[in-house]
Design a protein around this motif. Sequence first.
Motif, PDB file in Angstrom:
ATOM      1  N   PRO A  25       2.947  13.921  -4.030  1.00 23.19           N
ATOM      2  CA  PRO A  25       3.699  14.174  -2.796  1.00 23.19           C
ATOM      3  C   PRO A  25       2.791  14.030  -1.580  1.00 23.19           C
ATOM      4  CG  PRO A  25       4.126  15.881  -4.440  1.00 23.19           C
ATOM      5  CD  PRO A  25       2.997  15.054  -4.959  1.00 23.19           C
ATOM      6  N   GLY A  26       3.367  13.530  -0.476  1.00 22.16           N
ATOM      7  CA  GLY A  26       2.615  13.395   0.759  1.00 22.16           C
ATOM      8  C   GLY A  26       3.021  14.462   1.754  1.00 22.16           C
ATOM      9  N   VAL A  27       2.503  14.350   2.970  1.00 22.34           N
ATOM     10  CA  VAL A  27       2.754  15.371   3.983  1.00 22.34           C
ATOM     11  C   VAL A  27       3.972  15.039   4.839  1.00 22.34           C
ATOM     12  CG1 VAL A  27       0.285  15.876   4.052  1.00 22.34           C
ATOM     13  CG2 VAL A  27       1.248  14.306   5.741  1.00 22.34           C
ATOM     14  N   PHE A  28       4.593  13.872   4.604  1.00 20.26           N
ATOM     15  CA  PHE A  28       5.713  13.456   5.442  1.00 20.26           C
ATOM     16  C   PHE A  28       6.864  14.454   5.399  1.00 20.26           C
ATOM     17  CE2 PHE A  28       9.797  11.231   5.883  1.00 20.26           C
ATOM     18  CZ  PHE A  28       9.653  10.708   7.155  1.00 20.26           C
ATOM     19  N   GLU A  29       7.188  14.972   4.204  1.00 21.99           N
ATOM     20  CA  GLU A  29       8.347  15.850   4.057  1.00 21.99           C
ATOM     21  C   GLU A  29       8.072  17.301   4.424  1.00 21.99           C
ATOM     22  OE1 GLU A  29       7.136  13.984   1.611  1.00 21.99           O
ATOM     23  OE2 GLU A  29       8.681  12.564   0.942  1.00 21.99           O
ATOM     24  N   LEU A  30       6.825  17.653   4.674  1.00 27.44           N
ATOM     25  CA  LEU A  30       6.506  19.057   4.926  1.00 27.44           C
ATOM     26  C   LEU A  30       7.134  19.525   6.235  1.00 27.44           C
ATOM     27  CD1 LEU A  30       2.740  19.262   3.863  1.00 27.44           C
ATOM     28  CD2 LEU A  30       4.807  19.611   2.483  1.00 27.44           C
ATOM     29  N   LEU A  55      -6.184  16.901   7.959  1.00 32.52           N
ATOM     30  CA  LEU A  55      -6.042  16.353   6.608  1.00 32.52           C
ATOM     31  C   LEU A  55      -5.255  15.056   6.679  1.00 32.52           C
ATOM     32  CD1 LEU A  55      -4.885  19.659   4.846  1.00 32.52           C
ATOM     33  CD2 LEU A  55      -7.231  18.953   5.367  1.00 32.52           C
ATOM     34  N   VAL A  56      -5.541  14.106   5.782  1.00 37.33           N
ATOM     35  CA  VAL A  56      -4.794  12.858   5.720  1.00 37.33           C
ATOM     36  C   VAL A  56      -4.435  12.571   4.267  1.00 37.33           C
ATOM     37  CG1 VAL A  56      -6.868  11.413   5.523  1.00 37.33           C
ATOM     38  CG2 VAL A  56      -4.759  10.436   6.460  1.00 37.33           C
ATOM     39  N   ASP A  57      -3.206  12.086   4.054  1.00 40.72           N
ATOM     40  CA  ASP A  57      -2.770  11.805   2.686  1.00 40.72           C
ATOM     41  C   ASP A  57      -2.859  10.319   2.381  1.00 40.72           C
ATOM     42  OD1 ASP A  57      -0.650  10.575   3.910  1.00 40.72           O
ATOM     43  OD2 ASP A  57       0.885  11.964   3.199  1.00 40.72           O
ATOM     44  N   GLN A  58      -2.358   9.914   1.195  1.00 42.02           N
ATOM     45  CA  GLN A  58      -2.515   8.536   0.749  1.00 42.02           C
ATOM     46  C   GLN A  58      -1.694   7.549   1.564  1.00 42.02           C
ATOM     47  OE1 GLN A  58      -1.264  11.108  -0.979  1.00 42.02           O
ATOM     48  NE2 GLN A  58       0.265  10.484  -2.506  1.00 42.02           N
ATOM     49  N   GLU A  59      -0.735   8.027   2.332  1.00 43.28           N
ATOM     50  CA  GLU A  59       0.031   7.143   3.203  1.00 43.28           C
ATOM     51  C   GLU A  59      -0.633   6.954   4.565  1.00 43.28           C
ATOM     52  OE1 GLU A  59       4.597   7.297   2.847  1.00 43.28           O
ATOM     53  OE2 GLU A  59       3.927   9.354   2.577  1.00 43.28           O
ATOM     54  N   SER A 119       0.820  -1.219   0.000  1.00 45.41           N
ATOM     55  CA  SER A 119       0.000   0.000   0.000  1.00 45.41           C
ATOM     56  C   SER A 119       0.840   1.248   0.000  1.00 45.41           C
ATOM     57  CB  SER A 119      -0.909   0.003   1.234  1.00 45.41           C
ATOM     58  OG  SER A 119      -0.130   0.126   2.404  1.00 45.41           O
ATOM     59  N   GLY A 120       2.134   1.117   0.225  1.00 49.84           N
ATOM     60  CA  GLY A 120       2.975   2.303   0.256  1.00 49.84           C
ATOM     61  C   GLY A 120       3.086   2.933   1.613  1.00 49.84           C
ATOM     62  N   SER A 121       2.407   2.389   2.626  1.00 52.39           N
ATOM     63  CA  SER A 121       2.482   2.991   3.953  1.00 52.39           C
ATOM     64  C   SER A 121       3.799   2.635   4.612  1.00 52.39           C
ATOM     65  CB  SER A 121       1.328   2.518   4.827  1.00 52.39           C
ATOM     66  OG  SER A 121       1.504   1.169   5.165  1.00 52.39           O
ATOM     67  N   PHE A 122       4.298   3.507   5.465  1.00 56.39           N
ATOM     68  CA  PHE A 122       5.544   3.252   6.165  1.00 56.39           C
ATOM     69  C   PHE A 122       5.459   1.978   7.000  1.00 56.39           C
ATOM     70  CE2 PHE A 122       7.267   7.810   6.092  1.00 56.39           C
ATOM     71  CZ  PHE A 122       8.077   7.481   5.019  1.00 56.39           C
ATOM     72  N   ALA A 123       4.301   1.754   7.620  1.00 55.70           N
ATOM     73  CA  ALA A 123       4.159   0.580   8.481  1.00 55.70           C
ATOM     74  C   ALA A 123       4.370  -0.698   7.687  1.00 55.70           C
ATOM     75  CB  ALA A 123       2.783   0.583   9.142  1.00 55.70           C
ATOM     76  N   GLU A 125      -7.573   5.287  -1.834  1.00 55.79           N
ATOM     77  CA  GLU A 125      -6.184   5.537  -1.458  1.00 55.79           C
ATOM     78  C   GLU A 125      -6.091   6.562  -0.329  1.00 55.79           C
ATOM     79  OE1 GLU A 125      -3.996   6.699  -4.847  1.00 55.79           O
ATOM     80  OE2 GLU A 125      -4.208   4.774  -5.891  1.00 55.79           O
ATOM     81  N   LEU A 126      -7.109   7.406  -0.178  1.00 53.48           N
ATOM     82  CA  LEU A 126      -7.124   8.398   0.897  1.00 53.48           C
ATOM     83  C   LEU A 126      -8.002   7.875   2.025  1.00 53.48           C
ATOM     84  CD1 LEU A 126      -7.472  11.675  -1.216  1.00 53.48           C
ATOM     85  CD2 LEU A 126      -5.426  10.823  -0.057  1.00 53.48           C
ATOM     86  N   PRO A 127      -7.420   7.559   3.179  1.00 48.77           N
ATOM     87  CA  PRO A 127      -8.187   6.980   4.287  1.00 48.77           C
ATOM     88  C   PRO A 127      -9.339   7.885   4.712  1.00 48.77           C
ATOM     89  CG  PRO A 127      -5.820   6.838   4.709  1.00 48.77           C
ATOM     90  CD  PRO A 127      -5.988   7.721   3.515  1.00 48.77           C
ATOM     91  N   THR A 128     -10.381   7.263   5.234  1.00 50.87           N
ATOM     92  CA  THR A 128     -11.555   8.015   5.706  1.00 50.87           C
ATOM     93  C   THR A 128     -11.491   8.294   7.203  1.00 50.87           C
ATOM     94  OG1 THR A 128     -12.773   5.955   6.015  1.00 50.87           O
ATOM     95  CG2 THR A 128     -13.023   7.073   3.886  1.00 50.87           C
TER      96      THR A 128
END
Length: 501
Positions: A51-56, A86-90, A16-20, A155-158
């Motif tokens: 791009p996700g929010v991890f690098e912000l 807000l939540v991103d795709q990760e 899924s691309g998630s860090f976990a 892809e975007l969690p609810t």
Amino acid sequence: MFDLDIPVFDCIVSSSGSFANLLLIFSGVGVSRFRCVSLLLLCRCLIMEHPGVFELRPSKSAPTIHVRVLRSWVPDYRDNELHFLLVDQEGLGIQAVTKENDCTNVRSRLQIQGCYEISRYACVDVDDFTAVITHPAMIRLGSASVFTPIADTQELPTQYFDFATRRKMEIQAKKERGIVDFIGIYLKLEDKTSKKGRPYVVLTLRDISNQDMSVALWKEIATSTHRFNRRNIETAASPAIVAFTSLKVNDQNGLQLQSTNATYVFVNPHHLEAELLKEMWQSQEPHHPALQIMPDNFVPIADLLQLQTTEIKGRTFNIKAEITEIETTKGWSYKACPKCNQSVLQVNTQWFCTTDGMQEKANTMYRIIVTLSDNTETIKGVIFDQAGRQLLGMTCEQLAEKENPINTLYSLMAKEALMSIQLQHDKRMRTLKCIVNKASYPVVKNIEATSSSVTVTDAIKTPAPTTPGQKGSTATGAKRQLEFDDSDPSLERPGKRSLTN
């Protein structure tokens, strides 16, 4: 560059691309911690389409991001601000804020659960007073920001949660503003009033450590149905798992949690911790002390029928009564949405819920129309699913499979039961009716003779032992009454603007 074999790479790309998930993959193949970081960065480039929010980071670049808007609120003492989560795709969350005159503009352009491409914003430092999550940056939005709606995507969690352990709560309690998310198994709900006459609701829950925790919801949250749906919790099938966001934690007389302006309450969220709690509860199912109703506060039905509308709203009462009539001509069950338990409508092979939309399947749940009587009066009522299972000892689906389920239903009659109810006005009959949310039969201890050879003389001399009145069992850690001191100035917000949806 990296000595990464093809099978591992295929696992990464298909994940899924998630860090976990990625961290588990790398750990499983023996990748070192240093290389994990490098591989994660590489995989982000390979996997992430946006791009996700991890690098912000504060004062750094603000790339266009794809996010879902989950929640919004106005923080304490900041009537000129509006915050969003807000939540991103990760599955990573970040807090966004807009201020002053921009609030109305941004509010009108962002819908809760809406998916957007957001650009033209700034990354700013976290405001410790208003922060509810641990991301090192916050997003500052304004009228110049660009919000482009995008198609709703899985892809975007609810939902987004950051549940705290007991240890984390203890650490947060030492801070001036310790905020945590919490999840637990619902045990009971009580209406209370503070020393200054301020009403609030207290929920008792059992957490993953098998300890009880009390959560106080102040009126502004407890009376907001889109924040806290009381009926869904009280009528949910057991075990009901309840999740809370952004609770204030203190440790004055043991750990206590209470609502903030950012608090939302969710029933049975789709989360790994919810599944673990269900497994824990099922392993303890024969010992459900929380399902017992306290026997020392029963109200006669005659007294209930004298109450006014203002006296019954939002309150739960305990009665001791028998079922004297069962009405089966209108059925004794209904098809329910698997997400919210509301009635659903059949559409071909699917089911339509007015709240959650089309569903592949529907649950069959109890709705038994009855007349309840005690030694003072009678009242019409409806027994819903949790109470029905507690009285019949089986699910509604199991009863429906019986050869003659009506006979089993009639077996409920003429048995005194302890019931937890809510009252409603029946406008057609111009009287009160009740909703039965929980029920149980009084516990009776069997007294066995110690010897089979007892003479008549002994029987006359020795009076038969009597069974003492049974005290309701209380859950571990829930004996202490929860008292909140509302002298805290943060609890008094006169003239405060109503919460934002």
